[in-house]
Design a protein around this motif. Sequence first.
Motif, PDB file in Angstrom:
ATOM      1  N   GLY A 203     -11.829   8.123   5.493  1.00  0.00           N
ATOM      2  CA  GLY A 203     -13.181   7.548   5.702  1.00  0.00           C
ATOM      3  C   GLY A 203     -13.373   7.073   7.127  1.00  0.00           C
ATOM      4  N   THR A 204     -12.386   6.307   7.624  1.00  0.00           N
ATOM      5  CA  THR A 204     -12.563   5.702   8.958  1.00  0.00           C
ATOM      6  C   THR A 204     -12.239   6.667  10.101  1.00  0.00           C
ATOM      7  OG1 THR A 204     -10.392   4.712   8.623  1.00  0.00           O
ATOM      8  CG2 THR A 204     -12.246   3.249   8.409  1.00  0.00           C
TER       9      THR A 204
ATOM     10  N   MET B 235     -16.762  -1.299  -3.548  1.00  0.00           N
ATOM     11  CA  MET B 235     -16.694  -0.132  -2.651  1.00  0.00           C
ATOM     12  C   MET B 235     -17.342   1.074  -3.336  1.00  0.00           C
ATOM     13  SD  MET B 235     -15.443   0.062   0.341  1.00  0.00           S
ATOM     14  CE  MET B 235     -15.285   1.380   1.532  1.00  0.00           C
TER      15      MET B 235
ATOM     16  N   HIS C 152     -15.198  13.106  -0.383  1.00  0.00           N
ATOM     17  CA  HIS C 152     -15.085  11.649  -0.333  1.00  0.00           C
ATOM     18  C   HIS C 152     -15.688  11.007  -1.582  1.00  0.00           C
ATOM     19  CE1 HIS C 152     -14.850   7.685   1.540  1.00  0.00           C
ATOM     20  NE2 HIS C 152     -16.071   7.462   1.070  1.00  0.00           N
ATOM     21  N   MET C 153     -16.829  11.530  -2.007  1.00  0.00           N
ATOM     22  CA  MET C 153     -17.510  10.932  -3.167  1.00  0.00           C
ATOM     23  C   MET C 153     -16.709  11.141  -4.454  1.00  0.00           C
ATOM     24  SD  MET C 153     -21.402  11.871  -2.044  1.00  0.00           S
ATOM     25  CE  MET C 153     -22.090  11.847  -3.654  1.00  0.00           C
TER      26      MET C 153
ATOM     27  N   GLY D 120     -20.889   2.736  -2.216  1.00  0.00           N
ATOM     28  CA  GLY D 120     -20.877   4.169  -1.885  1.00  0.00           C
ATOM     29  C   GLY D 120     -21.960   4.892  -2.673  1.00  0.00           C
TER      30      GLY D 120
ATOM     31  N   PHE E   2     -26.526   7.172   8.234  1.00  0.00           N
ATOM     32  CA  PHE E   2     -26.643   6.279   7.064  1.00  0.00           C
ATOM     33  C   PHE E   2     -26.732   4.817   7.495  1.00  0.00           C
ATOM     34  CE2 PHE E   2     -23.900   9.819   5.369  1.00  0.00           C
ATOM     35  CZ  PHE E   2     -24.853  10.349   4.513  1.00  0.00           C
TER      36      PHE E   2
ATOM     37  N   HIS F 227     -20.553  -1.149   2.578  1.00  0.00           N
ATOM     38  CA  HIS F 227     -19.408  -0.239   2.439  1.00  0.00           C
ATOM     39  C   HIS F 227     -18.426  -0.435   3.607  1.00  0.00           C
ATOM     40  CE1 HIS F 227     -18.159   3.125  -0.094  1.00  0.00           C
ATOM     41  NE2 HIS F 227     -17.854   3.869   0.971  1.00  0.00           N
ATOM     42  N   GLY F 228     -18.965  -0.600   4.815  1.00  0.00           N
ATOM     43  CA  GLY F 228     -18.125  -0.798   6.007  1.00  0.00           C
ATOM     44  C   GLY F 228     -17.421  -2.146   5.973  1.00  0.00           C
TER      45      GLY F 228
ATOM     46  N   GLY G  35     -13.766   8.868  -4.224  1.00  0.00           N
ATOM     47  CA  GLY G  35     -14.216   7.478  -4.384  1.00  0.00           C
ATOM     48  C   GLY G  35     -14.534   7.145  -5.841  1.00  0.00           C
TER      49      GLY G  35
ATOM     50  N   LYS H 139     -20.504  18.182   7.244  1.00  0.00           N
ATOM     51  CA  LYS H 139     -20.641  16.818   6.728  1.00  0.00           C
ATOM     52  C   LYS H 139     -20.762  16.800   5.205  1.00  0.00           C
ATOM     53  CE  LYS H 139     -21.379  12.319   7.248  1.00  0.00           C
ATOM     54  NZ  LYS H 139     -20.892  11.400   8.245  1.00  0.00           N
TER      55      LYS H 139
ATOM     56  N   ARG I 172     -24.692   0.848   3.181  1.00  0.00           N
ATOM     57  CA  ARG I 172     -23.766   1.399   4.199  1.00  0.00           C
ATOM     58  C   ARG I 172     -23.071   0.267   4.949  1.00  0.00           C
ATOM     59  NH1 ARG I 172     -20.276   2.420   6.575  1.00  0.00           N
ATOM     60  NH2 ARG I 172     -19.788   4.057   8.086  1.00  0.00           N
TER      61      ARG I 172
ATOM     62  N   ILE J  90     -25.324   4.148  -1.174  1.00  0.00           N
ATOM     63  CA  ILE J  90     -25.643   4.944   0.035  1.00  0.00           C
ATOM     64  C   ILE J  90     -26.112   6.344  -0.400  1.00  0.00           C
ATOM     65  CG2 ILE J  90     -24.813   5.874   2.251  1.00  0.00           C
ATOM     66  CD1 ILE J  90     -22.330   4.091   2.001  1.00  0.00           C
TER      67      ILE J  90
ATOM     68  N   LEU K  60     -14.546  11.076   8.164  1.00  0.00           N
ATOM     69  CA  LEU K  60     -15.921  11.146   7.624  1.00  0.00           C
ATOM     70  C   LEU K  60     -16.971  10.544   8.562  1.00  0.00           C
ATOM     71  CD1 LEU K  60     -17.624  11.879   5.084  1.00  0.00           C
ATOM     72  CD2 LEU K  60     -17.218   9.555   4.278  1.00  0.00           C
ATOM     73  N   VAL K  61     -16.712   9.312   9.034  1.00  0.00           N
ATOM     74  CA  VAL K  61     -17.738   8.633   9.858  1.00  0.00           C
ATOM     75  C   VAL K  61     -17.943   9.323  11.210  1.00  0.00           C
ATOM     76  CG1 VAL K  61     -17.615   6.303   8.922  1.00  0.00           C
ATOM     77  CG2 VAL K  61     -16.009   6.962  10.672  1.00  0.00           C
TER      78      VAL K  61
ATOM     79  N   LEU L 191     -18.476  14.843   2.604  1.00  0.00           N
ATOM     80  CA  LEU L 191     -19.066  13.836   1.707  1.00  0.00           C
ATOM     81  C   LEU L 191     -18.723  14.129   0.252  1.00  0.00           C
ATOM     82  CD1 LEU L 191     -22.640  13.172   3.145  1.00  0.00           C
ATOM     83  CD2 LEU L 191     -20.865  11.467   2.749  1.00  0.00           C
TER      84      LEU L 191
HETATM   85  C1  HEM Z   1     -13.028   2.934  -3.686  1.00  0.00           C
HETATM   86  C2  HEM Z   1     -13.641   4.011  -3.290  1.00  0.00           C
HETATM   87  C3  HEM Z   1     -14.022   4.283  -1.851  1.00  0.00           C
HETATM   88  C4  HEM Z   1     -13.337   4.040  -0.682  1.00  0.00           C
HETATM   89  C5  HEM Z   1     -11.964   3.427  -0.537  1.00  0.00           C
HETATM   90  C6  HEM Z   1     -14.185   4.485   0.418  1.00  0.00           C
HETATM   91  C7  HEM Z   1     -13.858   4.404   1.770  1.00  0.00           C
HETATM   92  C8  HEM Z   1     -14.756   4.620   2.806  1.00  0.00           C
HETATM   93  C9  HEM Z   1     -14.508   4.287   4.188  1.00  0.00           C
HETATM   94  C10 HEM Z   1     -13.242   3.639   4.710  1.00  0.00           C
HETATM   95  C11 HEM Z   1     -15.613   4.643   4.895  1.00  0.00           C
HETATM   96  C12 HEM Z   1     -15.847   4.410   6.398  1.00  0.00           C
HETATM   97  C13 HEM Z   1     -16.399   2.998   6.542  1.00  0.00           C
HETATM   98  C14 HEM Z   1     -16.511   2.547   7.966  1.00  0.00           C
HETATM   99  O1  HEM Z   1     -15.623   2.842   8.767  1.00  0.00           O
HETATM  100  O2  HEM Z   1     -17.504   1.851   8.276  1.00  0.00           O
HETATM  101  C15 HEM Z   1     -16.575   5.223   3.979  1.00  0.00           C
HETATM  102  C16 HEM Z   1     -17.826   5.728   4.310  1.00  0.00           C
HETATM  103  C17 HEM Z   1     -18.705   6.296   3.401  1.00  0.00           C
HETATM  104  N1  HEM Z   1     -18.520   6.424   2.026  1.00  0.00           N
HETATM  105 FE1  HEM Z   1     -16.955   5.709   0.987  1.00  0.00          FE
HETATM  106  N2  HEM Z   1     -15.363   4.971  -0.106  1.00  0.00           N
HETATM  107  C18 HEM Z   1     -15.299   4.877  -1.482  1.00  0.00           C
HETATM  108  C19 HEM Z   1     -16.249   5.276  -2.388  1.00  0.00           C
HETATM  109  C20 HEM Z   1     -17.412   5.988  -2.070  1.00  0.00           C
HETATM  110  C21 HEM Z   1     -18.324   6.551  -3.017  1.00  0.00           C
HETATM  111  C22 HEM Z   1     -18.154   6.485  -4.545  1.00  0.00           C
HETATM  112  C23 HEM Z   1     -19.324   7.142  -2.291  1.00  0.00           C
HETATM  113  C24 HEM Z   1     -20.543   7.875  -2.758  1.00  0.00           C
HETATM  114  C25 HEM Z   1     -20.884   8.114  -3.996  1.00  0.00           C
HETATM  115  C26 HEM Z   1     -19.038   6.919  -0.877  1.00  0.00           C
HETATM  116  C27 HEM Z   1     -19.829   7.345   0.154  1.00  0.00           C
HETATM  117  C28 HEM Z   1     -19.625   7.052   1.494  1.00  0.00           C
HETATM  118  C29 HEM Z   1     -20.555   7.366   2.552  1.00  0.00           C
HETATM  119  C30 HEM Z   1     -21.903   8.068   2.384  1.00  0.00           C
HETATM  120  C31 HEM Z   1     -19.997   6.877   3.747  1.00  0.00           C
HETATM  121  C32 HEM Z   1     -20.635   6.883   5.130  1.00  0.00           C
HETATM  122  C33 HEM Z   1     -20.230   8.034   5.968  1.00  0.00           C
HETATM  123  C34 HEM Z   1     -20.939   7.940   7.324  1.00  0.00           C
HETATM  124  O3  HEM Z   1     -21.367   6.867   7.739  1.00  0.00           O
HETATM  125  O4  HEM Z   1     -21.055   8.993   7.929  1.00  0.00           O
HETATM  126  N3  HEM Z   1     -17.862   6.215  -0.788  1.00  0.00           N
HETATM  127  N4  HEM Z   1     -16.018   5.193   2.699  1.00  0.00           N
END
Ligand code: HEM
Length: 180
Positions: A28-29, A101, A49-50, A105, A130, A139-140, A53, A42, A136, A108, A32-33, A46
């Motif tokens: 994620g860090t 989290m 990741h979804m 997610g 986002f 989430h961060g 997640g 992308k 969002r 978002i 994805l970002v 996503l």
């Molecule tokens: C426990 C489960 C999850 C973990 C550990 C996780 C982890 C992360 C991390 C570490 C980031 C980057 C945050 C940052 O640096 O600011 C991120 C971004 C994101 N996550 Fe997750 N996530 C989880 C669940 C989900 C789910 C279920 C969804 C969608 C259904 C989701 C959608 C997104 C989206 C859309 C982003 C933003 C990407 C961007 O800004 O380009 N996440 N996630």
Amino acid sequence: MNALRYSNISVILHWLVAIMLVFAMVMGTTSLVNIPNDDPEKINALKGHMIFGFLITTFMIVRLIAKMKSINPPPMVTDNALRDKIGASVHSALYILVILMGLSGLGIALLAGVPDVILGVEGASLPETFNELLPRLAHGVVAKLIMATVVLHVVAALYHQLILKDNIITRMALGKRFKD
Ligand code: HEM
């Protein structure tokens, strides 16, 4: 009655979630970002990741239910009541944060119309970023809180194992659960 170890399902899900959580955090860090939303890659990132997640969040909820319904080992007690209390709070925080989290997610994805883009609905596209969305931001922030809480959790486990030498790790390992 107390058990010597957590139930098999709790033990398996503990280690599975631990590995998956670290992987999702790192991906994620670091990956994805950094992919711009107008990059065709992308949506694949996503999707992965979804799914990941959702699985982590579901496993965490199943683990919580399994823990509530099982006979568990007694709480760990040391010579420091405050430290024991903090330990218990860290465990509760981990459940709450991981579930938050998953929910943020999902927030978002729904607000940004990600499902329509994945399903190929005509005219659907990702927003430029986002970052304007409240979930969002959450989430961060929650990601950073999870990292800090996981570090505390691991340090505490190592302290028990290596300094107090109370062999705490056996409580989270498969094996005989009850004394004969
Ligand atoms: C426990 C489960 C999850 C973990 C550990 C996780 C982890 C992360 C991390 C570490 C980031 C980057 C945050 C940052 O640096 O600011 C991120 C971004 C994101 N996550 Fe997750 N996530 C989880 C669940 C989900 C789910 C279920 C969804 C969608 C259904 C989701 C959608 C997104 C989206 C859309 C982003 C933003 C990407 C961007 O800004 O380009 N996440 N996630």
